[in-house]
Design an enzyme around this catalytic site. Sequence first.
Site, PDB file in Angstrom:
ATOM      1  CE  LYS A 188      69.512  76.285  58.777  1.00 20.77           C
ATOM      2  NZ  LYS A 188      69.695  76.887  60.311  1.00 20.77           N
ATOM      3  CD  GLU A 235      77.657  61.382  57.189  1.00 21.99           C
ATOM      4  OE1 GLU A 235      77.361  60.479  58.080  1.00 21.99           O
ATOM      5  OE2 GLU A 235      78.524  60.858  56.381  1.00 21.99           O
ATOM      6  CB  CYS A 238      75.990  61.633  65.367  1.00 21.19           C
ATOM      7  SG  CYS A 238      77.737  61.690  64.493  1.00 21.19           S
ATOM      8  CD  GLU A 247      70.268  60.801  67.647  1.00 17.83           C
ATOM      9  OE1 GLU A 247      69.534  61.424  67.130  1.00 17.83           O
ATOM     10  OE2 GLU A 247      71.427  60.703  67.394  1.00 17.83           O
TER      11      GLU A 247
END
Length: 499
Positions: free
Chosen positions: A197, A272, A306, A403
Amino acid sequence: MPDNCVTILNSVTRFLDRQHGLYINGQWQASQAEQRLAVYNPADGQQISSTADANAADVALAVSSAHQAFTAGVWAQRLPAERERILLRYADLLEQHCEELAQLETLEQGKSINISRAFEVGCTLNWMRYTAGLTTKITGQTLDVSIPMPPGARYQVYTRKEPIGVVAGIVPWNFPLLIGMRKVMPALAAGCSIVIKPSETTPLTLLRMAELASEAGVPPGVFNVVTGRGAVCGKALTEHPLIAKVSFTGSTPVGKGIARAAADRLTRVTLELGGKNPAIVLQDADLQQVIEGLMAGSFLNQGQVCAASSRIYIEAPIYDRLVAGFEQAVKSLSVGPGMDGSTQINPLVSLAHRNKVAAYLDDARNKRAELISGSAGPDAQGFYIPPTLVINPDDSLNLAREEVFGPVVNLIRVADAEEALRKANDTDYGLTASLWTTSLQAAMAYTPRIQAGTVWVNTHTLIDANMPFGGFKQSGSGRDFGPDWLDAYTESKSVCIRY
Ligand code: NAD
């Protein structure tokens, strides 16, 4: 499109104009849900395509097709060399269609066409060929054992790595093709089936890759793509009882939810997740190398990486010089649409994400933080945020610890390496970090003390197929890439033979 932009290929225009369905059992199928999801060009905010908004029934069909293909052995029981040949052919097909895939990625994601060509397509090709090669290198062990009964009996044990079953791949929007194929390829190399997906924001390139997989010879049902929203389609997929393993890349909160749901059935999970990655610059560093390396480390893909460096700790004696160097570099960045290859900073992926990043900067301004920004970008409807340095942010700023995932980097003065290490490790995250020094002694002494899955010295964001990658702490669980990558897509079976 502005004059400097690359000409869109006819094949890209035709692909955008299609009424995209779901790719199930080797063919396009309409979704059972009527609603569709719009895909936008971040450079001007205009809709360029739409995809299906799959519901739980659609997902069940895709998983069932993947499960049937797996149990029938149409892929898992092929000779490893045959699977390898097909996967190498698959990589060749991507290479043949490289410009088409690069343009699609820039149009849906916003990043520079140069980055799409080099990273989304170029790195994906490397990863595909590397992973195809692992197909013929799956090994077990032969083990001598000491079972004492009945007296005189002899045994030999060996282990086999068997494909785990149906894999659910969940992909974020920052590198849709690259990260997507980093799930498809290990699953296929190990002999699994996969239902993947993509992010609802950037679904197009994986849909195209599904067609190319069939063209390469991957049998029907082995590789399926469902498009839809995370809370509906993603949830139904990751929680489906026939899913043996979830490979998730995305935010930490969503990853935690997936891990909680997986715990119920002990579904295998690789996560992750996010990062708030520090860079530590010691006073003996090569300052030109630091500026070049950390400008790329912080602003590649508009900081939507990331692994991006987002907190730079600088020893006091070089702080002012480095801030001046970063200021000059940030102010010289050209901002514009990704299809214009001469620009260096491009729009963020979506209006919602642009607004999220803007809110971090508003919070910082309201708390009187010092910000240094580059160009605001063209006066268009695109989702731009100027590249921004935050000077010595106070810990009360939201962007100090969270973040941001945008073109925003904190520059922080520290007294010495000890203060830098303490502050660098003072975070819930632990994905990547870098250390900048010309001292071998400092590099060897400090790298073991940095809590991160990857630590670079005098570089940042270099990731390779043969280099294991993953997070400490809340940046994830498990490792991707490297020679042992397929372990996460196989189960180890011990076979014990009496003779
Ligand atoms: P996200 O977590 O919002 O979404 C990621 C994917 O999960 C999307 O496909 C989304 O539709 C799906 N999803 C959302 N809710 C779900 C649910 N309840 N069940 C199942 N699936 C669901 O992340 P994002 O905004 O797309 O991506 C940005 C994040 O990804 C950042 O935090 C970034 O650090 C992280 N990231 C990590 C890595 C890494 O390798 N560690 C790489 C790239 C991005």
